[in-house]
Motif scaffolding. Sequence first.
Motif, PDB file in Angstrom:
ATOM      1  N   GLY A 119       0.851  -1.190   0.000  1.00  0.00           N
ATOM      2  CA  GLY A 119       0.000   0.000   0.000  1.00  0.00           C
ATOM      3  C   GLY A 119       0.883   1.235   0.000  1.00  0.00           C
ATOM      4  N   THR A 120       0.257   2.395   0.064  1.00  0.00           N
ATOM      5  CA  THR A 120       1.003   3.656   0.037  1.00  0.00           C
ATOM      6  C   THR A 120       2.076   3.718   1.141  1.00  0.00           C
ATOM      7  N   ILE A 121       1.735   3.236   2.314  1.00  0.00           N
ATOM      8  CA  ILE A 121       2.701   3.297   3.421  1.00  0.00           C
ATOM      9  C   ILE A 121       3.912   2.408   3.150  1.00  0.00           C
ATOM     10  N   ASP A 122       3.666   1.202   2.657  1.00  0.00           N
ATOM     11  CA  ASP A 122       4.794   0.307   2.321  1.00  0.00           C
ATOM     12  C   ASP A 122       5.709   0.979   1.314  1.00  0.00           C
ATOM     13  N   LYS A 123       5.111   1.583   0.293  1.00  0.00           N
ATOM     14  CA  LYS A 123       5.920   2.223  -0.751  1.00  0.00           C
ATOM     15  C   LYS A 123       6.784   3.317  -0.149  1.00  0.00           C
ATOM     16  N   LEU A 124       6.168   4.161   0.682  1.00  0.00           N
ATOM     17  CA  LEU A 124       6.927   5.264   1.283  1.00  0.00           C
ATOM     18  C   LEU A 124       8.032   4.749   2.198  1.00  0.00           C
ATOM     19  N   GLU A 125       7.809   3.576   2.789  1.00  0.00           N
ATOM     20  CA  GLU A 125       8.831   3.017   3.675  1.00  0.00           C
ATOM     21  C   GLU A 125      10.068   2.533   2.920  1.00  0.00           C
ATOM     22  N   ALA A 126      10.009   2.537   1.599  1.00  0.00           N
ATOM     23  CA  ALA A 126      11.215   2.249   0.821  1.00  0.00           C
ATOM     24  C   ALA A 126      12.225   3.381   1.003  1.00  0.00           C
ATOM     25  N   VAL A 127      11.754   4.537   1.444  1.00  0.00           N
ATOM     26  CA  VAL A 127      12.650   5.660   1.733  1.00  0.00           C
ATOM     27  C   VAL A 127      13.200   5.450   3.140  1.00  0.00           C
ATOM     28  N   PRO A 128      14.528   5.295   3.294  1.00  0.00           N
ATOM     29  CA  PRO A 128      15.102   4.983   4.601  1.00  0.00           C
ATOM     30  C   PRO A 128      14.669   5.985   5.678  1.00  0.00           C
ATOM     31  N   GLY A 129      14.211   5.458   6.804  1.00  0.00           N
ATOM     32  CA  GLY A 129      13.850   6.296   7.948  1.00  0.00           C
ATOM     33  C   GLY A 129      12.402   6.755   7.965  1.00  0.00           C
ATOM     34  N   PHE A 130      11.725   6.725   6.824  1.00  0.00           N
ATOM     35  CA  PHE A 130      10.356   7.242   6.787  1.00  0.00           C
ATOM     36  C   PHE A 130       9.426   6.385   7.649  1.00  0.00           C
ATOM     37  N   HIS A 131       8.587   7.030   8.434  1.00  0.00           N
ATOM     38  CA  HIS A 131       7.628   6.276   9.243  1.00  0.00           C
ATOM     39  C   HIS A 131       6.310   7.041   9.395  1.00  0.00           C
ATOM     40  N   VAL A 132       5.246   6.286   9.720  1.00  0.00           N
ATOM     41  CA  VAL A 132       3.932   6.905   9.896  1.00  0.00           C
ATOM     42  C   VAL A 132       3.462   6.821  11.349  1.00  0.00           C
ATOM     43  N   GLU A 133       4.394   6.451  12.242  1.00  0.00           N
ATOM     44  CA  GLU A 133       4.025   6.359  13.654  1.00  0.00           C
ATOM     45  C   GLU A 133       4.076   7.746  14.287  1.00  0.00           C
ATOM     46  N   ILE A 134       3.113   8.559  13.924  1.00  0.00           N
ATOM     47  CA  ILE A 134       3.031   9.898  14.513  1.00  0.00           C
ATOM     48  C   ILE A 134       1.681   9.968  15.203  1.00  0.00           C
ATOM     49  N   ASP A 135       1.552  10.849  16.226  1.00  0.00           N
ATOM     50  CA  ASP A 135       0.234  10.912  16.855  1.00  0.00           C
ATOM     51  C   ASP A 135      -0.643  11.947  16.145  1.00  0.00           C
ATOM     52  N   LYS A 136      -1.904  11.903  16.523  1.00  0.00           N
ATOM     53  CA  LYS A 136      -2.925  12.708  15.857  1.00  0.00           C
ATOM     54  C   LYS A 136      -2.572  14.199  15.841  1.00  0.00           C
ATOM     55  N   SER A 137      -2.026  14.713  16.961  1.00  0.00           N
ATOM     56  CA  SER A 137      -1.759  16.156  17.003  1.00  0.00           C
ATOM     57  C   SER A 137      -0.567  16.520  16.110  1.00  0.00           C
ATOM     58  N   GLN A 138       0.417  15.627  16.057  1.00  0.00           N
ATOM     59  CA  GLN A 138       1.556  15.843  15.145  1.00  0.00           C
ATOM     60  C   GLN A 138       1.074  15.858  13.686  1.00  0.00           C
ATOM     61  N   PHE A 139       0.184  14.920  13.401  1.00  0.00           N
ATOM     62  CA  PHE A 139      -0.387  14.785  12.054  1.00  0.00           C
ATOM     63  C   PHE A 139      -1.061  16.110  11.643  1.00  0.00           C
ATOM     64  N   ILE A 140      -1.900  16.620  12.527  1.00  0.00           N
ATOM     65  CA  ILE A 140      -2.612  17.886  12.252  1.00  0.00           C
ATOM     66  C   ILE A 140      -1.611  19.041  12.080  1.00  0.00           C
ATOM     67  N   ASP A 141      -0.607  19.089  12.981  1.00  0.00           N
ATOM     68  CA  ASP A 141       0.397  20.162  12.894  1.00  0.00           C
ATOM     69  C   ASP A 141       1.144  20.113  11.565  1.00  0.00           C
ATOM     70  N   LEU A 142       1.521  18.898  11.148  1.00  0.00           N
ATOM     71  CA  LEU A 142       2.264  18.755   9.888  1.00  0.00           C
ATOM     72  C   LEU A 142       1.428  19.197   8.693  1.00  0.00           C
ATOM     73  N   VAL A 143       0.143  18.862   8.707  1.00  0.00           N
ATOM     74  CA  VAL A 143      -0.691  19.293   7.583  1.00  0.00           C
ATOM     75  C   VAL A 143      -0.834  20.816   7.602  1.00  0.00           C
ATOM     76  N   ASN A 144      -0.982  21.383   8.781  1.00  0.00           N
ATOM     77  CA  ASN A 144      -1.096  22.846   8.836  1.00  0.00           C
ATOM     78  C   ASN A 144       0.194  23.545   8.408  1.00  0.00           C
ATOM     79  N   SER A 145       1.344  22.985   8.795  1.00  0.00           N
ATOM     80  CA  SER A 145       2.593  23.683   8.475  1.00  0.00           C
ATOM     81  C   SER A 145       3.123  23.341   7.087  1.00  0.00           C
ATOM     82  N   ASN A 146       2.981  22.092   6.670  1.00  0.00           N
ATOM     83  CA  ASN A 146       3.584  21.672   5.401  1.00  0.00           C
ATOM     84  C   ASN A 146       2.561  21.240   4.353  1.00  0.00           C
ATOM     85  N   LYS A 147       1.277  21.207   4.740  1.00  0.00           N
ATOM     86  CA  LYS A 147       0.156  20.855   3.857  1.00  0.00           C
ATOM     87  C   LYS A 147       0.068  19.371   3.511  1.00  0.00           C
TER      88      LYS A 147
END
Length: 433
Positions: A119-147
């Motif tokens: 899936g999309t997450i597996d594909k992105l994990e081909a990039v060394p270090g990339f992870h999706v283990e972020i919490d909900k507030s971090q997720f919201i902050d990242l979308v607000n700051s980086n879209k």
Amino acid sequence: MRMYDIIAKKRDGYALTKEEIDFFVEGYTNGEVPDYQASALCMAIFFQDMNDEERANITTAMVNSGDTIDLSPIEGIKVDKHSTGGVGDTTTLILGPLVASLDVPVAKMSGRGLGHTGGTIDKLEAVPGFHVEIDKSQFIDLVNSNKLSVIGQTGNLTPADKKLYGLRDVTATVNSIPLIASSIMSKKIAAGADAIVLDVKTGAGAFMKSLEDSKALAEAMVRIGNHVGRNTMAVISDMNQPLGRAIGNALEVEEAIETLKGNGPEDLTELCLTLGSQMVVLAGKADTLDEARQKLEENMKNGKALEKFGTFLKSQGGDERVVEDPSVMPKASKQFELNAKKSGYVSDIVADELGTAAMMLGAGRATKESEIDLAVGLYLNKKVGDYVEEGESLLTIYANQDDVEDVKEKLYANITISDEKVSAPTLIHNMVT
Ligand code: URA
Ligand code: CA
């Protein structure tokens, strides 16, 4: 209210009320309605169909069966894209950074899942270090700051759909338009999007094989979305041959990078620009589709789309050097060429069978427990309509095994070369608004 009466009513072709649909969905989710009654109702729906009102009501009932995501702390109109699934479909990796580069907020919840590639997450994990283990507030902050941010599935979303889809799978009731449409839309709505762009695939490699069925599904989903107050539109796109050239996780990330630079395969680029323009207009960042498309093409040329991908990867731990140097990703130890056995025009590349070939190499999961090999996959050097000389490479196999004879056999059986000239297939069949 009795489940027996609800089943009989639908069996005889009558429309169910909101109360009856709620009774069924709530009862089935909490275990009060047994599997045999739920499957009888699904079969009755399969034969008798549901009207627009019923379809919207069953969708809403499934949304309400579990948690929903509240994206209101994110500024702007949140537009989500959903594809009904195909082979080598790299669009999500491209569309996220592409539309985010025009300040469209992309808050993406993604999965791993089973299939030809990850899936999309597996594909992105081909990039060394990339992870999706972020919490909900971090997720919201990242979308607000980086879209742009991608998070793994959180919460207990649409448990009714999970249970019902499992039941339909073993009772021959998957293939019902109201049930498919409500299943897909309930998940999108629970995930919090304000507006939804659907990419409904059609053809041999798609869930819906005929254009007629694909249209019916697209129309059903668009009507449900609009009925429940989410601006929704659909594109019907071709999935007879695989989309783009890469099938495999790291290979698709590399393909996404090339496409963000404006150097991607023609069909993949065109589909991304089509879907992306719709997203940009729905998000209110352009007045017309032409204006949106122009802005997207501009950000491919001036490097902003690629830069957005880099900042996004870095913000979630990924090695951003990948955008300049894809070789930081896992690499297959061996390459094999699949050479054409005769000269002629490529007339058919069976998408799902090529997907299976990629899976045989280890690019996808056969069971939930399987490990994915992020490096392996296929790269199509020729696509339908291309001329090929005998002995020229049709595609390159990237593998971590010595023997790929069975994979080659499968590939040869599913790529046809014809003596007559063949034109490239239509990519975008229809738009449904
Ligand atoms: N995908 C879904 O999520 N649900 C269906 O019913 C069919 C395909
Ligand atoms: Ca691809």
